[in-house]
Each structure stands twice: as structure tokens, then as C-alpha cells.
Write a protein that holds these residues in place. Structure first.
Motif, mmCIF file in Angstrom:
data_model
loop_
_atom_site.group_PDB
_atom_site.id
_atom_site.type_symbol
_atom_site.label_atom_id
_atom_site.label_comp_id
_atom_site.label_asym_id
_atom_site.label_seq_id
_atom_site.Cartn_x
_atom_site.Cartn_y
_atom_site.Cartn_z
ATOM 1 N N LYS A 2 91.001 40.128 -31.672
ATOM 2 C CA LYS A 2 89.489 41.375 -31.367
ATOM 3 C C LYS A 2 88.302 40.355 -32.638
ATOM 4 O O LYS A 2 88.937 40.182 -32.919
ATOM 5 C CB LYS A 2 89.287 42.235 -31.555
ATOM 6 N N PRO A 3 87.365 39.635 -32.044
ATOM 7 C CA PRO A 3 86.205 39.560 -32.953
ATOM 8 C C PRO A 3 86.094 40.741 -34.317
ATOM 9 O O PRO A 3 85.798 39.829 -35.262
ATOM 10 C CB PRO A 3 85.028 39.764 -32.238
ATOM 11 N N SER A 4 86.448 41.580 -34.133
ATOM 12 C CA SER A 4 86.428 42.190 -34.793
ATOM 13 C C SER A 4 86.683 41.992 -36.260
ATOM 14 O O SER A 4 86.430 42.234 -37.939
ATOM 15 C CB SER A 4 86.093 43.859 -34.998
ATOM 16 N N LYS A 5 88.449 41.217 -36.075
ATOM 17 C CA LYS A 5 89.806 41.382 -36.798
ATOM 18 C C LYS A 5 88.847 40.386 -37.922
ATOM 19 O O LYS A 5 89.620 39.476 -38.684
ATOM 20 C CB LYS A 5 90.584 40.866 -36.324
ATOM 21 N N LEU A 6 88.080 39.010 -37.433
ATOM 22 C CA LEU A 6 87.809 38.154 -37.592
ATOM 23 C C LEU A 6 86.960 37.848 -39.152
ATOM 24 O O LEU A 6 86.527 37.282 -39.684
ATOM 25 C CB LEU A 6 86.992 36.564 -36.714
ATOM 26 N N LEU A 7 86.080 39.429 -39.129
ATOM 27 C CA LEU A 7 85.671 39.820 -39.436
ATOM 28 C C LEU A 7 85.724 40.815 -40.501
ATOM 29 O O LEU A 7 84.732 40.958 -41.317
ATOM 30 C CB LEU A 7 84.027 40.653 -38.890
ATOM 31 N N GLU A 8 86.820 40.757 -40.491
ATOM 32 C CA GLU A 8 87.642 42.492 -41.849
ATOM 33 C C GLU A 8 87.615 41.301 -43.349
ATOM 34 O O GLU A 8 88.032 40.424 -43.432
ATOM 35 C CB GLU A 8 88.721 42.477 -41.089
ATOM 36 N N TRP A 9 87.147 42.264 -43.910
ATOM 37 C CA TRP A 9 86.972 41.887 -45.421
ATOM 38 C C TRP A 9 88.345 42.490 -45.824
ATOM 39 O O TRP A 9 89.169 42.053 -46.982
ATOM 40 C CB TRP A 9 86.127 42.608 -46.240
ATOM 41 N N SER A 11 77.816 31.334 -34.669
ATOM 42 C CA SER A 11 76.964 32.168 -33.925
ATOM 43 C C SER A 11 77.798 33.566 -33.405
ATOM 44 O O SER A 11 78.951 33.052 -33.450
ATOM 45 C CB SER A 11 76.671 31.706 -32.878
ATOM 46 N N ALA A 12 77.402 34.677 -32.634
ATOM 47 C CA ALA A 12 78.359 35.746 -32.126
ATOM 48 C C ALA A 12 79.042 35.161 -31.319
ATOM 49 O O ALA A 12 80.376 35.516 -30.829
ATOM 50 C CB ALA A 12 77.374 36.639 -31.681
#
Length: 71
Positions: A64-71, A50-51
């Protein structure tokens, strides 16, 4: 983006940042308060976090959480 591909990439990113921080799966799991097997499943991409979980993982890994989602 296919769901399974997204989970695999997320797992790869979790593993990469854990290794960059110099943590074993056991150490990271201890900070997350889960089993090493659960952490391994996160890295394998067999979990769908989850978020809130992403925020906690990012905090442990120092990104940062966004780094985990980088494609």
C-alpha cells in the motif's frame, strides 16, 4: 519532519520492499518504465515523488502507498 530526512526514509522503504520482492533495480525500473539510474535516485532519496508516483511505486512493489511513507 525534515524534508531531506523524509526523502531518505522513503528511499530506504522503496529499497527494502524492492529487495523483499526479489527485484533488482533494473527489473523494478523496467516495470516502472524509467532508467535504472532514476530508480537508484528514488532509493537514494534524491527524488521528491508526487502522490501519483507513490501509488505507481507501491503497485510495483506490492504494498500500500502508506507503507512507503512509514517512519
Amino acid at each position: 519532519m525534515e524534508r531531506e530526512a523524509w526523502k531518505r526514509k522513503l528511499g530506504q522503504n522503496i529499497k527494502k520492499f524492492r529487495q523483499e520482492k526479489g527485484l533488482t533495480q533494473e527489473q523494478a525500473a523496467g516495470q516502472y518504465d524509467c532508467t535504472a539510474r532514476h530508480w537508484q535516485r528514488l532509493e537514494e532519496g534524491s527524488q521528491n515523488p508526487s502522490a501519483a508516483v507513490l501509488v505507481k511505486l507501491a503497485r510495483i512493489l506490492g504494498v500500500k502507498p502508506s507503507k512507503l511513507l512509514e517512519w
